[in-house]
Write a protein that holds these residues in place. Sequence first.
Motif, PDB file in Angstrom:
ATOM      1  N   GLU A 100       0.808  -1.214   0.000  1.00  0.00           N
ATOM      2  CA  GLU A 100       0.000   0.000   0.000  1.00  0.00           C
ATOM      3  C   GLU A 100       0.845   1.269   0.000  1.00  0.00           C
ATOM      4  N   ALA A 101       2.110   1.164   0.316  1.00  0.00           N
ATOM      5  CA  ALA A 101       2.965   2.337   0.503  1.00  0.00           C
ATOM      6  C   ALA A 101       3.284   3.021  -0.822  1.00  0.00           C
ATOM      7  N   PRO A 102       3.518   4.330  -0.780  1.00  0.00           N
ATOM      8  CA  PRO A 102       3.919   5.048  -1.997  1.00  0.00           C
ATOM      9  C   PRO A 102       5.337   4.675  -2.409  1.00  0.00           C
ATOM     10  N   LEU A 103       5.713   5.088  -3.621  1.00  0.00           N
ATOM     11  CA  LEU A 103       7.068   4.882  -4.132  1.00  0.00           C
ATOM     12  C   LEU A 103       7.768   6.235  -4.206  1.00  0.00           C
ATOM     13  N   VAL A 104       8.963   6.309  -3.657  1.00  0.00           N
ATOM     14  CA  VAL A 104       9.736   7.552  -3.656  1.00  0.00           C
ATOM     15  C   VAL A 104      11.114   7.279  -4.238  1.00  0.00           C
ATOM     16  N   SER A 141      14.583   5.315   9.170  1.00  0.00           N
ATOM     17  CA  SER A 141      14.687   5.151   7.719  1.00  0.00           C
ATOM     18  C   SER A 141      13.374   5.537   7.047  1.00  0.00           C
ATOM     19  N   TRP A 142      13.498   6.173   5.897  1.00  0.00           N
ATOM     20  CA  TRP A 142      12.297   6.576   5.178  1.00  0.00           C
ATOM     21  C   TRP A 142      11.523   5.387   4.628  1.00  0.00           C
ATOM     22  N   ASN A 143      12.161   4.201   4.565  1.00  0.00           N
ATOM     23  CA  ASN A 143      11.385   3.048   4.135  1.00  0.00           C
ATOM     24  C   ASN A 143      10.543   2.464   5.263  1.00  0.00           C
ATOM     25  N   ASN A 144      10.537   3.118   6.421  1.00  0.00           N
ATOM     26  CA  ASN A 144       9.513   2.811   7.418  1.00  0.00           C
ATOM     27  C   ASN A 144       8.130   3.104   6.844  1.00  0.00           C
ATOM     28  N   TYR A 145       8.071   4.126   5.965  1.00  0.00           N
ATOM     29  CA  TYR A 145       6.785   4.554   5.417  1.00  0.00           C
ATOM     30  C   TYR A 145       6.636   4.282   3.918  1.00  0.00           C
ATOM     31  N   PRO A 462      17.101  13.278  12.193  1.00  0.00           N
ATOM     32  CA  PRO A 462      16.412  12.151  11.552  1.00  0.00           C
ATOM     33  C   PRO A 462      14.916  12.078  11.866  1.00  0.00           C
ATOM     34  N   GLU A 463      14.542  12.345  13.112  1.00  0.00           N
ATOM     35  CA  GLU A 463      13.137  12.221  13.489  1.00  0.00           C
ATOM     36  C   GLU A 463      12.291  13.300  12.820  1.00  0.00           C
ATOM     37  N   ALA A 464      12.793  14.540  12.842  1.00  0.00           N
ATOM     38  CA  ALA A 464      12.070  15.634  12.200  1.00  0.00           C
ATOM     39  C   ALA A 464      11.986  15.431  10.692  1.00  0.00           C
ATOM     40  N   SER A 465      13.081  14.934  10.098  1.00  0.00           N
ATOM     41  CA  SER A 465      13.097  14.701   8.662  1.00  0.00           C
ATOM     42  C   SER A 465      12.082  13.637   8.262  1.00  0.00           C
ATOM     43  N   PHE A 466      12.024  12.576   9.043  1.00  0.00           N
ATOM     44  CA  PHE A 466      11.061  11.513   8.736  1.00  0.00           C
ATOM     45  C   PHE A 466       9.634  12.026   8.876  1.00  0.00           C
ATOM     46  N   GLN A 467       9.406  12.840   9.891  1.00  0.00           N
ATOM     47  CA  GLN A 467       8.057  13.355  10.114  1.00  0.00           C
ATOM     48  C   GLN A 467       7.579  14.218   8.950  1.00  0.00           C
ATOM     49  N   VAL A 468       8.418  15.158   8.508  1.00  0.00           N
ATOM     50  CA  VAL A 468       7.991  16.041   7.415  1.00  0.00           C
ATOM     51  C   VAL A 468       7.945  15.287   6.095  1.00  0.00           C
ATOM     52  N   PHE A 469       8.841  14.335   5.883  1.00  0.00           N
ATOM     53  CA  PHE A 469       8.808  13.493   4.680  1.00  0.00           C
ATOM     54  C   PHE A 469       7.471  12.767   4.589  1.00  0.00           C
ATOM     55  N   MET A 470       7.048  12.173   5.681  1.00  0.00           N
ATOM     56  CA  MET A 470       5.801  11.419   5.688  1.00  0.00           C
ATOM     57  C   MET A 470       4.600  12.343   5.460  1.00  0.00           C
ATOM     58  N   GLN A 471       4.628  13.523   6.066  1.00  0.00           N
ATOM     59  CA  GLN A 471       3.519  14.460   5.891  1.00  0.00           C
ATOM     60  C   GLN A 471       3.377  14.900   4.436  1.00  0.00           C
TER      61      GLN A 471
END
Length: 481
Positions: A100-104, A141-145, A462-471
Amino acid sequence: MRWSRSISTALLAAVAQTVVAAPAPSSSSSHLNKRYIEERDGIAYNVFEHYETASKMSFVKNSGVCETTPGVNQYSGYLEVGKNMSMWFWFFEARNKPAEAPLVTWFNGGPGCSSMIGLFQEHGPCQFYNNATEPSLNPWSWNNYANMLYVDQPIGTGFSYGDDPVNSTVTAAPYVWNLLQAFYASFPEYACRDFGIFTESYGGHYGPEFAHYIQDQNAAIDAGTVAGEKLALKAVGINNGWFDSTIQERAGIEFAIGNSYRPLINESTAAALYDVFDKRCKPALDKCVATGGDAECADADSICINEVDGPISAATDFDTYDIRQPSKDPFPPNTYVDYLRRPDVMQKIGAKVRYESCPNAPGVGFGRTGDDARSFLDTLSEVVQTGMQVLLWAGDADYICNWMGNLHVADAVKYANATQFGEAGMEDYKVAGVAKGQFKTAGNLSFMRVFEAGHEVPYYQPEASFQVFMQIMQGEVPSST
């Protein structure tokens, strides 16, 4: 990364390369594609021949390198994007709900810097912690999402090898599109997923142009003039980008004297450099814009490098990617380079050539065409005008593509909400109640300054980057938690 100025100046003296167009796809049926196993040099490659782009993808599945989370698939290898042109990719499925996840897709900058930098130093599934020589899992890691595709381009970058006909951002785009088309054909389960482009540094050129090219190809597919798979491009994120030399060369002086860490030059030097910018650098850049000529743009780049950036870099000892660090102490550490050069690691992942993180050769053509001096602000504006989410963000300790220049670029974007964006104030961006930066948003464009971060923002925050990436990938604007 964006080239250091000394490297790009040297490249301006090299011999011009001939531009070779990427092969155009032709209409055909998918039954002409081929799949088989091929063993070369003791490596068993899964091979997929894609008829429509006349390309061949050869990859290793589940090497066990970097991503060791049980049940998470990975694929690494090459795509022949043109004659004698083998482009390296490394794909990691999402750790959570990959179906279901997007592709980046992630691109590092340079031009000519490997996306393994982003993978191993910033937001990939693994990193090197506490001086270890083996990587460990990255919890942010961004592949968490998202399903993450890392690409080494142009040819000659990182693990990519062969002939390199690319000499500009514009000529790079068709080869990237070819890779994505072959990827979708090989992995059809990712077709129709939300798609995002994230990039940094020279990605201020790459991001807008690649997104714009994909949109043009989508339109051509709809019109029936191009055969291929449409990409559902929903978001573009560019951190510490180099978009527009006229705006950002001047901002380099502004940042050097007015950053929040320490002045890199004194007031009198700043005044002298503003004068040089007005009398030498800007007129040369104006000529580049007016004529569009390779010689004029290369000349403008050389003048601004030598007469504006050079004196700032020579004024005091600092790392242009993190002014808090000395110039001779690479940060983040480059442990991953030796790791990727190990024969056993190369064998496992299917790499065929010695890894080079930022070799000079791929950027020779870029230097010749003066690509660095060419503005992609108008292209960025066109991308924003389509309504997709666009994030420009920057670590505030980076000099070479500093946050002040990135903010000025964001303020100059032309779109329906431009006035509202220009008038918007900055507000804190919080993670679990702690301010990690500041941001502003109007419509589908957002800008963020990230505190205590250098050029490679996800390494520092890393935490802030992952949060804004996901948003952003969820189609939202940045919001605090």
